[in-house]
Design a protein around this motif. Structure first.
Motif, mmCIF file in Angstrom:
data_model
loop_
_atom_site.group_PDB
_atom_site.id
_atom_site.type_symbol
_atom_site.label_atom_id
_atom_site.label_comp_id
_atom_site.label_asym_id
_atom_site.label_seq_id
_atom_site.Cartn_x
_atom_site.Cartn_y
_atom_site.Cartn_z
ATOM 1 N N UNK A 32 -7.753 -20.770 -31.941
ATOM 2 C CA UNK A 32 -6.400 -21.079 -31.480
ATOM 3 C C UNK A 32 -5.418 -21.152 -32.639
ATOM 4 N N UNK A 33 -5.851 -21.727 -33.755
ATOM 5 C CA UNK A 33 -4.970 -21.778 -34.947
ATOM 6 C C UNK A 33 -4.695 -20.373 -35.468
ATOM 7 N N UNK A 34 -5.733 -19.554 -35.524
ATOM 8 C CA UNK A 34 -5.549 -18.170 -36.001
ATOM 9 C C UNK A 34 -4.633 -17.401 -35.058
ATOM 10 N N UNK A 35 -4.777 -17.633 -33.761
ATOM 11 C CA UNK A 35 -3.953 -16.932 -32.779
ATOM 12 C C UNK A 35 -2.473 -17.294 -32.956
ATOM 13 N N UNK A 36 -2.199 -18.525 -33.310
ATOM 14 C CA UNK A 36 -0.817 -18.961 -33.512
ATOM 15 C C UNK A 36 -0.193 -18.357 -34.770
ATOM 16 N N UNK A 37 -1.007 -17.888 -35.704
ATOM 17 C CA UNK A 37 -0.510 -17.408 -36.979
ATOM 18 C C UNK A 37 -0.448 -15.885 -37.090
ATOM 19 N N UNK A 38 -0.843 -15.175 -36.060
ATOM 20 C CA UNK A 38 -0.866 -13.711 -36.158
ATOM 21 C C UNK A 38 0.436 -13.112 -35.631
ATOM 22 N N UNK A 39 0.607 -11.821 -35.869
ATOM 23 C CA UNK A 39 1.813 -11.137 -35.427
ATOM 24 C C UNK A 39 1.859 -11.045 -33.897
ATOM 25 N N UNK A 40 3.038 -10.767 -33.365
ATOM 26 C CA UNK A 40 3.250 -10.763 -31.915
ATOM 27 C C UNK A 40 2.415 -9.711 -31.199
ATOM 28 N N UNK A 41 2.238 -8.549 -31.799
ATOM 29 C CA UNK A 41 1.473 -7.481 -31.155
ATOM 30 C C UNK A 41 0.006 -7.877 -30.997
ATOM 31 N N UNK A 42 -0.559 -8.409 -32.058
ATOM 32 C CA UNK A 42 -1.958 -8.844 -32.002
ATOM 33 C C UNK A 42 -2.115 -10.031 -31.067
ATOM 34 N N UNK A 43 -1.138 -10.942 -31.076
ATOM 35 C CA UNK A 43 -1.187 -12.098 -30.168
ATOM 36 C C UNK A 43 -1.141 -11.627 -28.715
ATOM 37 N N UNK A 44 -0.300 -10.640 -28.430
ATOM 38 C CA UNK A 44 -0.221 -10.104 -27.062
ATOM 39 C C UNK A 44 -1.538 -9.434 -26.670
ATOM 40 N N UNK A 45 -2.156 -8.722 -27.606
ATOM 41 C CA UNK A 45 -3.447 -8.081 -27.323
ATOM 42 C C UNK A 45 -4.515 -9.145 -27.062
ATOM 43 N N UNK A 46 -4.502 -10.208 -27.853
ATOM 44 C CA UNK A 46 -5.443 -11.319 -27.662
ATOM 45 C C UNK A 46 -5.252 -11.929 -26.273
ATOM 46 N N UNK A 47 -4.005 -12.212 -25.910
ATOM 47 C CA UNK A 47 -3.707 -12.813 -24.605
ATOM 48 C C UNK A 47 -4.142 -11.901 -23.457
ATOM 49 N N UNK A 48 -3.940 -10.607 -23.619
ATOM 50 C CA UNK A 48 -4.339 -9.649 -22.588
ATOM 51 C C UNK A 48 -5.851 -9.653 -22.398
ATOM 52 N N UNK A 49 -6.587 -9.656 -23.495
ATOM 53 C CA UNK A 49 -8.052 -9.695 -23.414
ATOM 54 C C UNK A 49 -8.506 -10.960 -22.700
ATOM 55 N N UNK A 50 -7.958 -12.093 -23.099
ATOM 56 C CA UNK A 50 -8.354 -13.376 -22.505
ATOM 57 C C UNK A 50 -8.056 -13.374 -21.007
ATOM 58 N N UNK A 51 -6.879 -12.925 -20.630
ATOM 59 C CA UNK A 51 -6.500 -12.907 -19.212
ATOM 60 C C UNK A 51 -7.402 -11.978 -18.413
ATOM 61 N N UNK A 52 -7.662 -10.785 -18.934
ATOM 62 C CA UNK A 52 -8.501 -9.826 -18.200
ATOM 63 C C UNK A 52 -9.940 -10.309 -18.056
ATOM 64 N N UNK A 53 -10.482 -10.893 -19.102
ATOM 65 C CA UNK A 53 -11.856 -11.406 -19.015
ATOM 66 C C UNK A 53 -11.924 -12.535 -18.003
ATOM 67 N N UNK A 54 -10.948 -13.422 -18.030
ATOM 68 C CA UNK A 54 -10.961 -14.539 -17.082
ATOM 69 C C UNK A 54 -10.762 -14.066 -15.646
ATOM 70 N N UNK A 55 -9.949 -13.042 -15.445
ATOM 71 C CA UNK A 55 -9.807 -12.478 -14.095
ATOM 72 C C UNK A 55 -11.113 -11.849 -13.630
ATOM 73 N N UNK A 56 -11.782 -11.144 -14.533
ATOM 74 C CA UNK A 56 -13.072 -10.545 -14.177
ATOM 75 C C UNK A 56 -14.089 -11.619 -13.823
ATOM 76 N N UNK A 57 -14.101 -12.699 -14.590
ATOM 77 C CA UNK A 57 -15.019 -13.807 -14.287
ATOM 78 C C UNK A 57 -14.669 -14.453 -12.945
ATOM 79 N N UNK A 58 -13.377 -14.548 -12.649
ATOM 80 C CA UNK A 58 -12.966 -15.108 -11.361
ATOM 81 C C UNK A 58 -13.420 -14.207 -10.220
ATOM 82 N N UNK A 59 -13.355 -12.888 -10.432
ATOM 83 C CA UNK A 59 -13.809 -11.950 -9.398
ATOM 84 C C UNK A 59 -15.301 -12.122 -9.154
ATOM 85 N N UNK A 60 -16.068 -12.210 -10.206
ATOM 86 C CA UNK A 60 -17.512 -12.360 -10.066
ATOM 87 C C UNK A 60 -17.841 -13.694 -9.416
#
Length: 139
Positions: A32-60
């Motif tokens: 979480x600390x590293x995520x707060x310190x990275x550039x916006x593009x990488x942070x958006x990619x991180x958020x997208x991965x987290x959201x998609x994985x959690x949606x997939x887990x919710x589907x399962x």
């Protein structure tokens, strides 16, 4: 960035584990600390991965809300009976009766896969409750 510092690509790889809660509390804090310190593009990619994985887990996790086909239980039980019949000794005595762990795991996986497939075959979408219940970054 020095050779000792982890890269942004490493953080994106950790996003999958983070989304599945497969990290310790200390690792979660570091991520979480590293995520707060990275550039916006990488942070958006991180958020997208987290959201998609959690949606997939919710589907399962939501996929078992639909009962499997009625004949499935009978087929599985007949297969178990056939297997037990084949496990008799040469003298015709039954074996110890303990089903191997591999068989139990295989049967469980078949049931999960079939119930998931049946659920998705009905309308091909995720139930709205599963999507709204899926956690997103920052919640």
């Amino acid at each position: 960035m020095t050779a000792d510092e982890p890269s942004n690509a490493d953080l994106l790889e950790l996003a999958y584990l983070y989304a599945m809660d497969a990290v310790t509390d200390l690792e979660r804090t570091i991520i979480e600390r590293r995520r707060e310190q990275i550039d916006e593009v990488t942070a958006a990619a991180f958020d997208t991965i987290v959201t998609r994985v959690r949606l997939a887990l919710a589907m399962v996790g939501h996929s078992d809300s639909c009962p499997p086909p009625p004949a499935l239980e009978d087929r599985v039980l007949r297969a178990i009976d056939r297997h037990e019949a084949e496990r008799t000794t040469v003298r015709g005595e039954p074996s110890d009766g303990a089903a191997p762990l591999g068989w139990l795991c295989a049967i469980a996986m078949v049931l999960i896969m079939l119930s998931t497939g049946v659920y998705l075959a009905y309308d091909g979408t995720v139930a709205p409750a599963a999507i709204s219940a899926a956690p997103t970054w920052g919640s």
